[in-house]
Scaffold this motif. Structure first.
Motif, PDB file in Angstrom:
ATOM      1  N   ASP A 178     -58.262   6.234  15.257  1.00 27.56           N
ATOM      2  CA  ASP A 178     -58.185   4.875  15.152  1.00 27.56           C
ATOM      3  C   ASP A 178     -57.143   4.134  16.306  1.00 27.56           C
ATOM      4  N   THR A 189     -57.495   0.064  16.833  1.00 25.64           N
ATOM      5  CA  THR A 189     -58.773  -0.621  16.286  1.00 25.64           C
ATOM      6  C   THR A 189     -58.592  -1.603  15.373  1.00 25.64           C
ATOM      7  N   ALA A 190     -59.238  -2.617  15.500  1.00 21.82           N
ATOM      8  CA  ALA A 190     -59.193  -3.596  14.163  1.00 21.82           C
ATOM      9  C   ALA A 190     -59.103  -2.953  12.979  1.00 21.82           C
ATOM     10  N   GLY A 191     -58.059  -3.483  12.225  1.00 21.55           N
ATOM     11  CA  GLY A 191     -58.036  -3.094  10.838  1.00 21.55           C
ATOM     12  C   GLY A 191     -57.681  -1.666  10.599  1.00 21.55           C
ATOM     13  N   ARG A 192     -57.231  -1.071  11.927  1.00 19.67           N
ATOM     14  CA  ARG A 192     -57.143   0.537  11.922  1.00 19.67           C
ATOM     15  C   ARG A 192     -58.242   1.197  11.379  1.00 19.67           C
ATOM     16  N   ARG A 193     -59.380   0.705  11.629  1.00 18.53           N
ATOM     17  CA  ARG A 193     -60.728   1.536  11.256  1.00 18.53           C
ATOM     18  C   ARG A 193     -60.843   2.785  12.153  1.00 18.53           C
ATOM     19  N   TRP A 246     -61.081  -4.121  18.333  1.00 17.84           N
ATOM     20  CA  TRP A 246     -59.816  -3.978  18.763  1.00 17.84           C
ATOM     21  C   TRP A 246     -58.755  -4.953  18.077  1.00 17.84           C
ATOM     22  N   GLN A 247     -57.522  -4.473  17.681  1.00 22.24           N
ATOM     23  CA  GLN A 247     -56.696  -5.411  17.566  1.00 22.24           C
ATOM     24  C   GLN A 247     -56.209  -6.158  18.781  1.00 22.24           C
TER      25      GLN A 247
END
Length: 159
Positions: free
Chosen positions: A52, A13-17, A88-89
């Motif tokens: 995440d 996930t984006a920013g490992r949220r 997502w990353q």
């Protein structure tokens, strides 16, 4: 299908949220995986939805690139969640499975991931993973299955 199209993938996930910690989000990702599988984008062998990230073992269908399969999963989930920003990353971690022993190592890693993260004591107790047995999985392509006694072993360079 051929054994050269079996991949271990990780989507983060984006920013490992920890958005996948929420039951709704985890279930939406499971639905996305199931729908894409039903649309014959890939075969789904194993998976785990962590808070995440997602790990999965998939075999790509002919004509579907790894990049396209990842776009379908990421985009499908983002759409289902009606996301307004990045979910997502951009990068996807992928690893091409070499043989059955390699597959088994990655399968065990997926199964034990929620145990190692101390989310559950037993892999089967984690509801957002193939170990829970709630999602039908696909069998492995013949080229990656263990060789039975008496069967000829294909040379490594033969594909």
């Amino acid at each position: 299908m051929d054994r050269h199209r079996v991949f271990f993938i990780t989507l983060v996930t984006a920013g490992r949220r920890t958005i996948l910690r929420r039951e709704r989000a985890a279930r939406e990702l499971l639905e996305t995986l199931a729908l894409d599988r039903a649309d014959e984008k890939y075969l789904l062998h194993e998976f785990v939805v962590m808070p995440d990230h997602l790990h999965a073992l998939i075999t790509l269908r002919r004509g579907i690139s790894l990049e396209r399969a990842m776009q379908v999963i990421k985009g499908g989930f983002s759409s289902r969640m009606r996301a307004r920003g990045p979910v997502w990353q951009a990068t996807v971690k992928s690893y091409r499975i070499r043989d059955f022993a390699d597959y088994e190592r990655h399968r065990e890693y997926i199964r034990l991931n929620p145990v190692w993260a101390q989310l559950v004591e037993r892999a089967e107790a984690y509801p957002y993973a193939s170990a829970a047995g709630q999602v039908r999985l696909d069998t492995l392509p013949r080229g990656i299955k263990p060789v039975r006694a008496g069967e000829p072993v294909a040379r490594r360079d033969a594909a």
